[in-house]
Structure formats: C-alpha cells, structure tokens
Design a protein around this motif. Structure first.
Motif, PDB file in Angstrom:
ATOM      1  N   GLY A 231       0.730  -1.256  -0.113  1.00  0.00           N
ATOM      2  CA  GLY A 231       0.027  -0.027  -0.114  1.00  0.00           C
ATOM      3  C   GLY A 231       0.939   1.170  -0.005  1.00  0.00           C
ATOM      4  O   GLY A 231       0.113   2.220  -0.313  1.00  0.00           O
ATOM      5  N   ASP A 232       2.163   1.311   0.315  1.00  0.00           N
ATOM      6  CA  ASP A 232       2.990   2.494   0.239  1.00  0.00           C
ATOM      7  C   ASP A 232       3.084   2.998  -1.198  1.00  0.00           C
ATOM      8  O   ASP A 232       3.659   3.722  -1.423  1.00  0.00           O
ATOM      9  CB  ASP A 232       4.268   2.054   0.881  1.00  0.00           C
ATOM     10  N   HIS A 233       2.882   2.006  -2.371  1.00  0.00           N
ATOM     11  CA  HIS A 233       2.962   2.543  -3.663  1.00  0.00           C
ATOM     12  C   HIS A 233       1.974   3.003  -4.075  1.00  0.00           C
ATOM     13  O   HIS A 233       0.630   2.521  -3.982  1.00  0.00           O
ATOM     14  CB  HIS A 233       3.317   1.204  -4.471  1.00  0.00           C
ATOM     15  N   ASP A 234       1.954   4.228  -4.764  1.00  0.00           N
ATOM     16  CA  ASP A 234       0.545   4.902  -5.133  1.00  0.00           C
ATOM     17  C   ASP A 234       0.068   4.409  -6.631  1.00  0.00           C
ATOM     18  O   ASP A 234      -1.024   4.408  -6.637  1.00  0.00           O
ATOM     19  CB  ASP A 234       0.932   6.515  -5.221  1.00  0.00           C
ATOM     20  N   ASP A 235       0.997   3.973  -7.419  1.00  0.00           N
ATOM     21  CA  ASP A 235       0.813   3.463  -8.678  1.00  0.00           C
ATOM     22  C   ASP A 235       0.190   2.123  -8.657  1.00  0.00           C
ATOM     23  O   ASP A 235       0.721   1.222  -8.324  1.00  0.00           O
ATOM     24  CB  ASP A 235       2.040   3.206  -9.656  1.00  0.00           C
ATOM     25  N   ARG A 239       1.508  -1.798  -7.796  1.00  0.00           N
ATOM     26  CA  ARG A 239       0.827  -2.630  -6.902  1.00  0.00           C
ATOM     27  C   ARG A 239       0.553  -3.978  -7.207  1.00  0.00           C
ATOM     28  O   ARG A 239       0.696  -4.827  -6.435  1.00  0.00           O
ATOM     29  CB  ARG A 239      -0.249  -1.934  -6.196  1.00  0.00           C
TER      30      ARG A 239
END
Length: 300
Positions: A231-235, A239
């Motif tokens: 979930g730390d990745h916005d893309d 993910r």
C-alpha cells in the motif's frame, strides 16, 4: 521503506561499480526488436538464436522443461517458436541469456542450481497467476500491464544473488533468506544485508534490471520485493505487479517447503492484501493450484 530509496540506491550504485554487472546481451536486444515488428521475420529470429550455440541449447532446455508443459519436446529453435509463440519464445531467450550472463566461475553449484530453479519457478507461477487474473476479470484490459510483465519480474526479482555471491565470499549464508518470500522472510533481514555489505540483493537487482533496460515498474518492484507494505506504492500497476510476485513467491514456498497438512493450512491463509490487489478470491487460488503444483513438483 520507500523514504530510504535514494540513499540505498546510491550505496548500491557505488558497490555495483566494483561488481561488474553484465550488460544486456546484444541478442536480447535484437530478438526483442524483431518481436516488436508488425510482421516479425521468424527465420531471422531462428538464425539469430542459432548463431549462439550455447544460448540455443539453454533455450531448448527451458522450452522442454516442465515450466512450459509441452506434450512433445521441441527439437529445434524454429519448432520452439512455432509451438510457444513469439512472446513466450522471447521470454525464453531472455531467461537463457540471463542464466548465461550470471554463470560465473567458482560459485557454489548447489546454491546456483537452487537460485535458478527458484527464479524459473517464481517466473512461471507469476505468469500463471497473471493469466488467471487477466482471464477472470470483467475488465481484462486493466490487467494487461500485469500480464505483459509478470514473467519477467518473476525471472529477474532475485537476479543479484549470483553477483552478491561473487562479490562477497560469505553471501551464501544469506541465500535462504534472500530466496524466501514474505511468507517467512523479514524485512529486517534485508536491512541486515545493507548493514553488512552496504547494499542488498534488492537494490543491486534494481540496478541490474535498469542496465538491462527492463520496464521501469519491473525495476521498482525488484527493489521492493521484500517489502511487506504494498500500500505504500501509489501506482496501481506497480502494486499489482508486486502483489502478483509476492503471491507467486508465497505459493511456491508453501508448496515446496510444507507437508500436506501445512500446505492446506497455509494456502488458506495467504495474505489478504495480495489477493485483494489482484481482485482474486480464495477459489481462484484453488483453481490454479493444480497447475502450480504440476510445475513445482516436476523434477529438474
């Protein structure tokens, strides 16, 4: 964690200069260029691979392994292209080239065999899961990026391990942890690689992937494939790729390490976050388990 990326990559870059990272072989560039043509020349592709006898032999060995499940073995490169199609064949050229590029003299043969089997297993299972996600989705176009890159990410995710073995004489002690998925490995153990060696196989792998001109999302996922925080990745594409890889690693680890009762318990306890990101249900995992088991259980 993501906020430490810049420092980690800088340290890894300094170490990479002394490791002598193998460049992307010219044949990979040429094969990929031809495959991307509107009307690929199959004879040209066949001739390109056949010029490298060692590469052609490695490619046919992979083609005829359990990972592709051919009913009858391919006896030539042209037959392999015909049976598997251009996209699968180009993947095999990349896999064969990667194996040849990382086949350094003096490395522990047993450790290298374990590394290579793990990489091919995870690549094949990643591809199986991505195909299931793609075919099951009511909007498959959303998962085309995943389908296109899942196999290559699975193949390259641990590609720095042989380089770390060549650079650091005691790195073999780290291999069990490095090859472990998030099912058993702890992020702190990857940090211990950075503390001990100045870089981890994740960050060195990121640099290898960039030097081979892989898709930027693949490079990023290699860097973070021991992170537990998707979930730390916005893309969204990133993910999904990372979730697909981690789910493949978990599944391979469960099916190869546990006894029958442990396998059932662990498969029913796969991380919900991974399944959610891929829009899968537990039934979907069960549906592809037989195919995955066939790959995992096949002897080399």
């Amino acid at each position: 964690m993501l906020e430490n990326d810049a420092d980690s990559i800088k340290r890894a870059g300094d170490i990479a200069k002394s490791i002598e990272i193998p460049p992307q072989p010219g044949i990979v560039i040429k094969v990929n260029e031809e495959v991307r043509q509107a009307d690929p020349d199959l004879k040209k592709l066949t001739d390109l691979v056949n010029k490298d006898v060692a590469l052609a032999a490695k490619a046919l060995k992979i083609v005829n392994s359990s990972f592709f499940g051919l009913r009858q073995p391919a006896k030539s490169i042209s037959q392999a292209i015909s049976l598997l199609g251009l996209n699968n064949f180009s993947r095999i050229v990349v896999a064969s080239s990667l194996e040849e590029s990382l086949n350094f003299k003096g490395l522990d043969k047993e450790a290298m065999a374990r590394f290579w089997r793990h990489s091919l297993l995870v690549a094949s299972v990643s591809d199986l899961i991505a195909r299931k996600v793609y075919s099951s989705s009511p909007t498959p176009a959303e998962f085309k990026h995943l389908l296109d890159h899942a196999y290559t990410l699975g193949l390259f995710h641990d590609c720095a391990i042989p380089l770390m073995m060549r650079k650091f004489s005691d790195y073999s002690d780290c291999i069990p942890t490095a090859l472990a998925g998030i099912w058993s490995a702890q992020q702190s153990e990857v940090h211990s690689e950075e503390m001990k060696y100045g870089a981890s196989h994740c960050t060195i792998g990121y640099i290898v992937a960039k030097s081979w001109r892989l898709d930027p999302d693949i490079c990023e996922c290699i860097k973070h494939h021991h992170d537990h925080h998707i979930g730390d990745h916005d893309d969204l594409n990133k993910r999904r790729l990372l979730a697909n890889l981690l789910l493949a690693e978990c599944t391979v680890e469960i099916l190869t390490e546990g006894n029958s009762s442990e396998i059932e318990d662990n498969l029913s306890a796969l991380p919900e976050e991974l399944i959610f990101e891929l829009d899968l249900g537990k039934d979907d995992i069960a549906n592809i388990r037989e195919k995955i088991s066939a790959i995992v259980d096949e002897p080399d």
